[in-house]
Design a protein around this motif. Structure first.
Motif, PDB file in Angstrom:
ATOM      1  N   ASN A  28       0.027   7.224  15.222  1.00  0.00           N
ATOM      2  CA  ASN A  28      -1.005   5.805  15.252  1.00  0.00           C
ATOM      3  C   ASN A  28      -1.087   5.137  13.766  1.00  0.00           C
ATOM      4  OD1 ASN A  28      -1.404   5.437  18.090  1.00  0.00           O
ATOM      5  ND2 ASN A  28      -2.792   7.570  17.820  1.00  0.00           N
ATOM      6  N   VAL A  29      -0.616   4.083  13.646  1.00  0.00           N
ATOM      7  CA  VAL A  29      -0.637   3.628  12.134  1.00  0.00           C
ATOM      8  C   VAL A  29      -1.346   2.190  12.395  1.00  0.00           C
ATOM      9  CG1 VAL A  29       0.517   2.671  10.028  1.00  0.00           C
ATOM     10  CG2 VAL A  29       1.186   4.671  10.766  1.00  0.00           C
ATOM     11  N   VAL A  30      -2.691   1.637  11.687  1.00  0.00           N
ATOM     12  CA  VAL A  30      -3.055   0.522  11.684  1.00  0.00           C
ATOM     13  C   VAL A  30      -2.593  -0.165  10.412  1.00  0.00           C
ATOM     14  CG1 VAL A  30      -5.128  -0.721  11.774  1.00  0.00           C
ATOM     15  CG2 VAL A  30      -5.168   1.576  13.084  1.00  0.00           C
ATOM     16  N   LEU A  31      -1.995  -1.275  10.577  1.00  0.00           N
ATOM     17  CA  LEU A  31      -1.965  -2.251   9.487  1.00  0.00           C
ATOM     18  C   LEU A  31      -2.844  -3.579   9.392  1.00  0.00           C
ATOM     19  CD1 LEU A  31       1.970  -3.211  10.243  1.00  0.00           C
ATOM     20  CD2 LEU A  31       1.221  -1.905   8.290  1.00  0.00           C
ATOM     21  N   ALA A  32      -3.616  -2.832   8.366  1.00  0.00           N
ATOM     22  CA  ALA A  32      -4.964  -3.731   7.806  1.00  0.00           C
ATOM     23  C   ALA A  32      -4.695  -3.915   6.360  1.00  0.00           C
ATOM     24  CB  ALA A  32      -6.098  -3.081   8.254  1.00  0.00           C
ATOM     25  N   GLY A  79       4.814   8.295  10.993  1.00  0.00           N
ATOM     26  CA  GLY A  79       4.098   8.730   9.979  1.00  0.00           C
ATOM     27  C   GLY A  79       4.140   7.711   8.693  1.00  0.00           C
ATOM     28  N   VAL A  80       3.699   8.218   7.511  1.00  0.00           N
ATOM     29  CA  VAL A  80       3.764   7.142   6.415  1.00  0.00           C
ATOM     30  C   VAL A  80       3.943   8.022   5.282  1.00  0.00           C
ATOM     31  CG1 VAL A  80       1.986   5.538   7.212  1.00  0.00           C
ATOM     32  CG2 VAL A  80       1.366   7.155   5.797  1.00  0.00           C
ATOM     33  N   LYS A  81       4.925   7.324   4.141  1.00  0.00           N
ATOM     34  CA  LYS A  81       5.157   8.067   3.034  1.00  0.00           C
ATOM     35  C   LYS A  81       4.548   7.514   1.907  1.00  0.00           C
ATOM     36  CE  LYS A  81       9.114   8.939  -0.150  1.00  0.00           C
ATOM     37  NZ  LYS A  81      10.604   8.779  -0.318  1.00  0.00           N
ATOM     38  N   LEU A  82       3.520   8.005   1.066  1.00  0.00           N
ATOM     39  CA  LEU A  82       2.788   7.392   0.196  1.00  0.00           C
ATOM     40  C   LEU A  82       3.581   7.621  -1.233  1.00  0.00           C
ATOM     41  CD1 LEU A  82      -0.500   9.168   0.773  1.00  0.00           C
ATOM     42  CD2 LEU A  82       0.295   7.072   1.751  1.00  0.00           C
ATOM     43  N   HIS A  84       8.837  -4.636   3.606  1.00  0.00           N
ATOM     44  CA  HIS A  84       9.192  -3.423   4.422  1.00  0.00           C
ATOM     45  C   HIS A  84       9.463  -3.650   5.876  1.00  0.00           C
ATOM     46  CE1 HIS A  84       9.180   0.817   5.296  1.00  0.00           C
ATOM     47  NE2 HIS A  84       7.981   0.897   5.824  1.00  0.00           N
ATOM     48  N   LEU A  85       8.331  -4.103   6.312  1.00  0.00           N
ATOM     49  CA  LEU A  85       8.406  -4.565   7.999  1.00  0.00           C
ATOM     50  C   LEU A  85       9.772  -5.316   8.172  1.00  0.00           C
ATOM     51  CD1 LEU A  85       4.815  -5.397   8.735  1.00  0.00           C
ATOM     52  CD2 LEU A  85       5.862  -3.289   8.816  1.00  0.00           C
ATOM     53  N   LYS A  86      10.159  -6.304   7.423  1.00  0.00           N
ATOM     54  CA  LYS A  86      11.438  -7.106   7.534  1.00  0.00           C
ATOM     55  C   LYS A  86      12.395  -6.102   7.523  1.00  0.00           C
ATOM     56  CE  LYS A  86      14.003 -10.754   5.525  1.00  0.00           C
ATOM     57  NZ  LYS A  86      14.297 -11.385   4.397  1.00  0.00           N
ATOM     58  N   ASP A  87      12.306  -5.156   6.602  1.00  0.00           N
ATOM     59  CA  ASP A  87      13.633  -4.060   6.466  1.00  0.00           C
ATOM     60  C   ASP A  87      13.647  -3.427   7.809  1.00  0.00           C
ATOM     61  OD1 ASP A  87      14.279  -5.223   3.904  1.00  0.00           O
ATOM     62  OD2 ASP A  87      13.531  -3.671   2.916  1.00  0.00           O
ATOM     63  N   ASP A 144       4.272   3.273   0.708  1.00  0.00           N
ATOM     64  CA  ASP A 144       5.706   2.957   0.285  1.00  0.00           C
ATOM     65  C   ASP A 144       6.409   2.877   1.726  1.00  0.00           C
ATOM     66  OD1 ASP A 144       5.312   2.776  -2.236  1.00  0.00           O
ATOM     67  OD2 ASP A 144       6.285   4.758  -2.740  1.00  0.00           O
ATOM     68  N   GLU A 145       6.126   3.380   2.590  1.00  0.00           N
ATOM     69  CA  GLU A 145       7.170   3.346   3.941  1.00  0.00           C
ATOM     70  C   GLU A 145       6.283   3.749   5.046  1.00  0.00           C
ATOM     71  OE1 GLU A 145      11.542   4.768   5.538  1.00  0.00           O
ATOM     72  OE2 GLU A 145      10.634   5.605   3.668  1.00  0.00           O
ATOM     73  N   VAL A 146       6.455   3.073   6.263  1.00  0.00           N
ATOM     74  CA  VAL A 146       6.034   3.570   7.489  1.00  0.00           C
ATOM     75  C   VAL A 146       7.063   4.245   8.273  1.00  0.00           C
ATOM     76  CG1 VAL A 146       5.013   3.019   9.476  1.00  0.00           C
ATOM     77  CG2 VAL A 146       4.403   1.634   7.487  1.00  0.00           C
ATOM     78  N   LEU A 147       7.064   5.612   8.706  1.00  0.00           N
ATOM     79  CA  LEU A 147       8.178   6.188   9.356  1.00  0.00           C
ATOM     80  C   LEU A 147       8.063   6.232  10.646  1.00  0.00           C
ATOM     81  CD1 LEU A 147       7.416   9.595   7.088  1.00  0.00           C
ATOM     82  CD2 LEU A 147       9.178   7.640   6.534  1.00  0.00           C
ATOM     83  N   PHE A 148       9.484   6.097  11.377  1.00  0.00           N
ATOM     84  CA  PHE A 148       9.399   5.922  12.650  1.00  0.00           C
ATOM     85  C   PHE A 148      10.490   6.620  13.337  1.00  0.00           C
ATOM     86  CE2 PHE A 148       8.434   1.477  10.923  1.00  0.00           C
ATOM     87  CZ  PHE A 148       7.255   1.239  11.930  1.00  0.00           C
ATOM     88  N   GLU A 149      10.482   7.226  14.291  1.00  0.00           N
ATOM     89  CA  GLU A 149      11.292   8.018  14.929  1.00  0.00           C
ATOM     90  C   GLU A 149      12.778   6.978  15.260  1.00  0.00           C
ATOM     91  OE1 GLU A 149       9.301   9.983  18.262  1.00  0.00           O
ATOM     92  OE2 GLU A 149       8.020  11.077  16.792  1.00  0.00           O
ATOM     93  N   GLU A 150      13.644   7.682  15.741  1.00  0.00           N
ATOM     94  CA  GLU A 150      14.897   6.768  16.320  1.00  0.00           C
ATOM     95  C   GLU A 150      14.577   5.603  17.452  1.00  0.00           C
ATOM     96  OE1 GLU A 150      18.381   9.265  17.336  1.00  0.00           O
ATOM     97  OE2 GLU A 150      18.424   9.950  15.378  1.00  0.00           O
TER      98      GLU A 150
END
Length: 516
Positions: free
Chosen positions: A236-240, A223-226, A251-254, A211-217
């Motif tokens: 490390n998150v791979v967008l495949a 991390g990721v939220k499922l 989500h990436l646009k947001d 549902d969400e890729v989590l980022f620091e400031e």
């Protein structure tokens, strides 16, 4: 020293007879490449095979194809790979070669369960958002003919082919030009790959979305939220995710991840009787053991700078309904390993240019362009049939501007209905198709005939965006630790190139994490 030689043989000449005659005393040989050239066969010219063969003599051995992998152990935080298509699986596979475990998140089910959902969709119009021709274990590659054709040049292509053979592909996959597994065989291979990854300690979570890729400031991955509420910490998150995962694009646009609109192509599927295509290509050699014939056709209108071309040609194949929205229709093609369907089909598509055919004020305008066409096709199906049937028109009727009074038999399991396709497609697409068809009929006389069928729309030729990444590190230009990968990120165009891109991303992560 082994000898590598290139030569041509008539299609009915024996390879070993040729080698014995020209390289007496050789001990063994292996084929590096074998490609059929049937150009001119329809004019009586004999088809030939182009060979690249390596020969050794007594006392010599072939150099090993295989790479050696050093055990590097796990990363400090287990990488998360979103998507279990070719890009995601080969990223995980390459990491596992070095002893590095990963976690794969797949919104759909395993391939065998996914098949049941798809069969119910084709037959009863019971659509599943997460288990369809694009989503589920194996990704869209599971239903895209199993072609391993690629135009990219990469040392990892051979690695990918070798690994397919390791998991059960025919041995010639490693050397034949334009290898083809068929959708039926690739399903079994994908299962073996995922089972192997589990044996290596990788986790694969099915039927759950990110549902969400989590980022620091500072915009570093955290991390990721499922969709089931779980949080997975990782740097490390791979967008495949493939070219149809629209939720990820939103989500990436947001999150203001760097993306840009890109060109793609839109059109139709054209379906002929296989016997027609075989005769058009092979002529008097049509009865020979040459397999179902392929073709590749292109046309370019210089005045408007528009291209029309065939794409993803499926000899002896099927046309499939492959949408990812309950209220949208998309077509694609596939064939099984034997390529023995009575039909052959190909996409015929017209180039769609970012900034020319849709605006750049919104990075997702290309996606909206695709979506509008798909919704029109669904609405037409709902008005004229039940919503699952595919809008179709005989080729000559399309060119003459007539609605087809009746339609020929088709390979499409969802069924078809007669419709004026120009009401679904933008005018410049329809015009490009008309010009292309007229050009193609001159190149393959008989290509246009009223037994040939157009089915629409073919909209998912490639991703509508590029998720921008560094050429050096493969990380997102804007968010560190995020690795755009494969077709959905705009860096691949088929099973092989997606798998290769997965390998490249894996190697980039290894270089960063292990300082090598």
């Amino acid at each position: 020293m082994s000898k590598i030689t290139n030569f041509k043989l008539d299609f009915d000449q024996d390879l070993e007879f040729y080698l014995n005659k020209n390289f007496p005393g050789f001990a063994d040989y292996r084929i590096h490449n074998k490609a059929l050239d049937a150009r001119g066969a329809n004019r009586g010219k004999k088809p030939i095979y182009n060979y690249k063969v390596e020969i050794i003599y007594p006392g010599e051995e072939f150099a090993a194809y295989r790479e050696q992998f050093n055990f590097l152990d796990n990363f400090s935080q287990t990488p998360v790979i979103i998507g279990a298509g070719p890009a995601g699986l080969f990223c995980a596979l390459r990491l596992a070669e070095y002893g590095i475990k990963s976690i794969i998140i797949e919104r759909g089910d395993r391939a065998h369960n996914r098949m049941k959902h798809i069969a119910r969709f084709w037959r009863y119009n019971e659509f599943d958002d997460d288990n369809n021709v694009c989503f589920g274990e194996g990704g869209a590659g599971l239903f895209s003919d199993g072609k391993l054709i690629t135009r990219i040049k990469s040392p990892y292509v051979q690695y990918v082919m070798n690994r397919f053979v390791d998991f059960g592909a025919p041995p010639e996959t490693a050397y034949v030009s334009n290898p083809h597994l068929g959708s039926n065989k690739i399903r079994g291979l994908i299962k073996k790959i995922t089972d192997h990854l589990k044996d290596k300690g990788c986790e694969i979570h099915y039927n759950v979305k990110v549902d969400e890729v989590l980022f620091e400031e500072d915009k570093k991955v955290a991390g990721v939220k499922l969709s089931d509420g779980r949080l997975l910490e990782t740097n490390n998150v791979v967008l495949a995710t493939g070219h149809s995962a629209k939720e990820i694009y939103y989500h990436l646009k947001d999150k203001e991840v760097a993306m840009e609109a890109k060109d793609f192509a839109v059109g139709v599927r054209i379906e002929h009787r296989r016997s027609q295509v075989d005769f058009l290509q092979y002529g008097r050699f049509v009865q020979e053991d040459l397999g179902a014939a392929r073709y590749k056709l292109t046309y370019h209108n210089k005045e408007v700078d528009k291209g029309t071309y065939s794409f993803c040609m499926c000899p002896g194949g099927y046309v499939l309904s492959s949408g990812t929205d309950a209220d949208g229709i998309v077509v694609n093609g596939m064939s099984n390993f034997a390529r023995n369907s009575p039909w052959s089909n190909s996409a015929l598509v017209v180039s769609v240019n970012a900034g020319k055919d849709f605006g750049l004020d919104d990075v997702l305008n290309g996606h909206y362009f695709q979506r509008d066409i798909e919704k029109k096709a669904y609405e037409a199906s709902l008005a004229n049939a039940t919503g699952k049937e595919i809008p179709s028109q005989r080729v000559q009727d399309f060119l003459d501007g007539r609605i087809s009074k009746d339609l020929p038999k088709t390979s499409c399991p969802s069924g078809i209905f007669s419709h004026n396709l120009t009401t679904i497609l933008p005018e410049f697409i329809s015009q490009g198709l008309r010009e292309g068809l007229e050009s193609f009929d001159k190149k393959m006389k008989g290509f246009v005939n009223n037994d040939a069928l157009l089915l629409a729309p073919e909209t998912r030729t490639s991703a509508p965006v590029t998720i921008k990444r560094s050429r050096a590190t493969f990380e997102s230009d804007s968010h560190k630790g995020l690795y755009p990968c494969g077709e959905g990120a705009g860096y691949a165009g088929g099973i092989t190139s997606a798998a290769v891109d997965g390998v490249k991303v894996a190697m980039a992560m290894i270089r960063k994490e292990k300082n090598i």
